[in-house]
Motif scaffolding. Sequence first.
Motif, PDB file in Angstrom:
ATOM      1  N   ARG A 184     -26.904 -17.759  21.008  1.00  0.00           N
ATOM      2  CA  ARG A 184     -28.187 -17.056  21.177  1.00  0.00           C
ATOM      3  C   ARG A 184     -27.998 -15.768  21.988  1.00  0.00           C
ATOM      4  NH1 ARG A 184     -30.692 -17.005  17.521  1.00  0.00           N
ATOM      5  NH2 ARG A 184     -28.647 -17.509  16.713  1.00  0.00           N
ATOM      6  N   TYR A 185     -27.099 -15.818  22.979  1.00  0.00           N
ATOM      7  CA  TYR A 185     -26.819 -14.623  23.776  1.00  0.00           C
ATOM      8  C   TYR A 185     -26.265 -13.505  22.891  1.00  0.00           C
ATOM      9  CZ  TYR A 185     -23.835 -11.478  26.447  1.00  0.00           C
ATOM     10  OH  TYR A 185     -23.207 -10.355  26.935  1.00  0.00           O
ATOM     11  N   VAL A 186     -25.284 -13.820  22.057  1.00  0.00           N
ATOM     12  CA  VAL A 186     -24.684 -12.803  21.191  1.00  0.00           C
ATOM     13  C   VAL A 186     -25.707 -12.302  20.172  1.00  0.00           C
ATOM     14  CG1 VAL A 186     -22.867 -12.329  19.496  1.00  0.00           C
ATOM     15  CG2 VAL A 186     -22.371 -13.766  21.486  1.00  0.00           C
ATOM     16  N   ALA A 187     -26.503 -13.218  19.606  1.00  0.00           N
ATOM     17  CA  ALA A 187     -27.480 -12.839  18.583  1.00  0.00           C
ATOM     18  C   ALA A 187     -28.521 -11.864  19.124  1.00  0.00           C
ATOM     19  CB  ALA A 187     -28.159 -14.081  18.030  1.00  0.00           C
ATOM     20  N   ILE A 188     -28.894 -12.008  20.399  1.00  0.00           N
ATOM     21  CA  ILE A 188     -29.950 -11.171  20.979  1.00  0.00           C
ATOM     22  C   ILE A 188     -29.374  -9.964  21.721  1.00  0.00           C
ATOM     23  CG2 ILE A 188     -31.797 -11.134  22.707  1.00  0.00           C
ATOM     24  CD1 ILE A 188     -32.368 -14.056  21.942  1.00  0.00           C
ATOM     25  N   CYS A 189     -28.285 -10.167  22.452  1.00  0.00           N
ATOM     26  CA  CYS A 189     -27.754  -9.098  23.302  1.00  0.00           C
ATOM     27  C   CYS A 189     -26.741  -8.210  22.585  1.00  0.00           C
ATOM     28  CB  CYS A 189     -27.104  -9.698  24.557  1.00  0.00           C
ATOM     29  SG  CYS A 189     -28.253 -10.675  25.560  1.00  0.00           S
ATOM     30  N   ASN A 190     -26.119  -8.713  21.550  1.00  0.00           N
ATOM     31  CA  ASN A 190     -25.112  -7.911  20.837  1.00  0.00           C
ATOM     32  C   ASN A 190     -25.181  -8.214  19.341  1.00  0.00           C
ATOM     33  OD1 ASN A 190     -22.997  -6.171  20.417  1.00  0.00           O
ATOM     34  ND2 ASN A 190     -21.614  -7.167  21.865  1.00  0.00           N
ATOM     35  N   PRO A 191     -26.350  -7.974  18.726  1.00  0.00           N
ATOM     36  CA  PRO A 191     -26.548  -8.387  17.329  1.00  0.00           C
ATOM     37  C   PRO A 191     -25.636  -7.688  16.329  1.00  0.00           C
ATOM     38  CG  PRO A 191     -28.359  -6.998  18.079  1.00  0.00           C
ATOM     39  CD  PRO A 191     -27.539  -7.309  19.280  1.00  0.00           C
ATOM     40  N   LEU A 192     -25.247  -6.437  16.595  1.00  0.00           N
ATOM     41  CA  LEU A 192     -24.426  -5.696  15.644  1.00  0.00           C
ATOM     42  C   LEU A 192     -23.018  -6.289  15.531  1.00  0.00           C
ATOM     43  CD1 LEU A 192     -25.462  -2.014  16.485  1.00  0.00           C
ATOM     44  CD2 LEU A 192     -26.324  -3.501  14.662  1.00  0.00           C
ATOM     45  N   ARG A 193     -22.561  -6.965  16.563  1.00  0.00           N
ATOM     46  CA  ARG A 193     -21.222  -7.559  16.543  1.00  0.00           C
ATOM     47  C   ARG A 193     -21.266  -9.078  16.383  1.00  0.00           C
ATOM     48  NH1 ARG A 193     -17.651  -6.349  21.299  1.00  0.00           N
ATOM     49  NH2 ARG A 193     -16.095  -7.124  19.815  1.00  0.00           N
TER      50      ARG A 193
ATOM     51  N   LEU B 190     -29.075 -13.373  31.053  1.00  0.00           N
ATOM     52  CA  LEU B 190     -28.738 -12.144  30.325  1.00  0.00           C
ATOM     53  C   LEU B 190     -29.686 -11.918  29.157  1.00  0.00           C
ATOM     54  CD1 LEU B 190     -24.844 -12.550  30.310  1.00  0.00           C
ATOM     55  CD2 LEU B 190     -26.195 -10.965  31.705  1.00  0.00           C
ATOM     56  N   ILE B 191     -30.074 -12.994  28.492  1.00  0.00           N
ATOM     57  CA  ILE B 191     -31.020 -12.878  27.376  1.00  0.00           C
ATOM     58  C   ILE B 191     -32.367 -12.363  27.871  1.00  0.00           C
ATOM     59  CG2 ILE B 191     -32.401 -14.226  25.749  1.00  0.00           C
ATOM     60  CD1 ILE B 191     -29.906 -15.981  25.315  1.00  0.00           C
ATOM     61  N   ILE B 192     -32.848 -12.948  28.976  1.00  0.00           N
ATOM     62  CA  ILE B 192     -34.152 -12.534  29.522  1.00  0.00           C
ATOM     63  C   ILE B 192     -34.117 -11.068  29.954  1.00  0.00           C
ATOM     64  CG2 ILE B 192     -35.733 -12.891  31.467  1.00  0.00           C
ATOM     65  CD1 ILE B 192     -35.013 -15.898  31.265  1.00  0.00           C
ATOM     66  N   ARG B 193     -33.001 -10.647  30.563  1.00  0.00           N
ATOM     67  CA  ARG B 193     -32.875  -9.244  30.982  1.00  0.00           C
ATOM     68  C   ARG B 193     -32.978  -8.305  29.779  1.00  0.00           C
ATOM     69  NH1 ARG B 193     -27.390  -6.958  33.644  1.00  0.00           N
ATOM     70  NH2 ARG B 193     -26.793  -7.075  31.448  1.00  0.00           N
ATOM     71  N   VAL B 194     -32.332  -8.660  28.679  1.00  0.00           N
ATOM     72  CA  VAL B 194     -32.394  -7.825  27.468  1.00  0.00           C
ATOM     73  C   VAL B 194     -33.804  -7.840  26.877  1.00  0.00           C
ATOM     74  CG1 VAL B 194     -31.597  -7.644  25.072  1.00  0.00           C
ATOM     75  CG2 VAL B 194     -29.953  -8.045  26.917  1.00  0.00           C
ATOM     76  N   ILE B 195     -34.429  -9.020  26.864  1.00  0.00           N
ATOM     77  CA  ILE B 195     -35.781  -9.128  26.279  1.00  0.00           C
ATOM     78  C   ILE B 195     -36.775  -8.263  27.052  1.00  0.00           C
ATOM     79  CG2 ILE B 195     -37.729 -10.705  25.969  1.00  0.00           C
ATOM     80  CD1 ILE B 195     -35.716 -12.870  25.197  1.00  0.00           C
TER      81      ILE B 195
END
Length: 312
Positions: A124-133, A222-227
């Motif tokens: 979930r972290y990668v999907a939200i914080c670094n979706p292009l990779r 980290l997810i919440i910070r990006v959101i």
Amino acid sequence: MAGFNLTPSDMSTFVLTGIPGLEDAHAWISIPFATCYIISLFGNFSVLFVVGKEQTLHQPMYLLLCMLVLTDLGISTCVVPKALCIFWFNLKGITLSGCLTQTAFLGVVSATHSAVLVAMAFDRYVAICNPLRYATILSNARIAKLGLVSLIRGIVYVLPVPLVLSRLPFCDNRIIPHTYCEGMAVAKISCGDLTFLRLYGLVMGLVLTGIDLLLIALSYCLIIRVIFGISSRKAHLKALNTCTAHIGVMLMSYTPYLFSNLTHRFGQDIAPHVHIILVNVYVLVPPMLNPIIYGVKAQELRDKMRKNICRM
């Protein structure tokens, strides 16, 4: 307890009493046990069938879900059939090797289950914080390696317990007041020194679970910070929605596990039947509810399951 006396030829056999103090109610207690197990089997095998059949679901998120499903099936199947044999047929005997095998298998599957939850949080972290990779970082091959590492970690963590238990001398009283061979419940009927097992179980349990929870918490921080850095409210809700299923599953898994472990080690004033019931909640409820949670929250999976059900 006189009915459980063992003859010399039976000294390689343990006796599982079921839920102590509630023996007269075993027939009634078996109803929620059997119901939860049947729902768990149907729900989890449905997820495995749909993900396996639908090529569009061969993605990291759903492959990790299949790993979680397999560990859920392992946890419940390791415990419930034997418990039902106790409740329905009074088949309370279990050999030493069978007892140690059950202890080891349940420990390995539970530790693997926790590791899979960590991998799902990272997904979930990668999907939200670094979706292009996302596709590069979490390829299907890498997911398979994560699953293998999770399994090896579980084996390494659990292996000392059955090895030490197999070398302990056991007293004449081989009655285990439990529905299954839980490590410390078996150790308590030994006449040997339990210092190592108590320290190992407490330290490794806290370290392993603590590290897993810390990694999950870090992922969600980290997810919440990006959101919160996203200006669109619609994007906020979409990002949060992708995490709700995993958060629900995580709470369902860790809450009864931690509570039962804490009461087992520090809740001496808690009645034995209350502790046994709490432990069984861990092996019954999460495996039953996890596929339901994902079936409700993961729209793509829900649509595919509905399509396959309609075809039947």
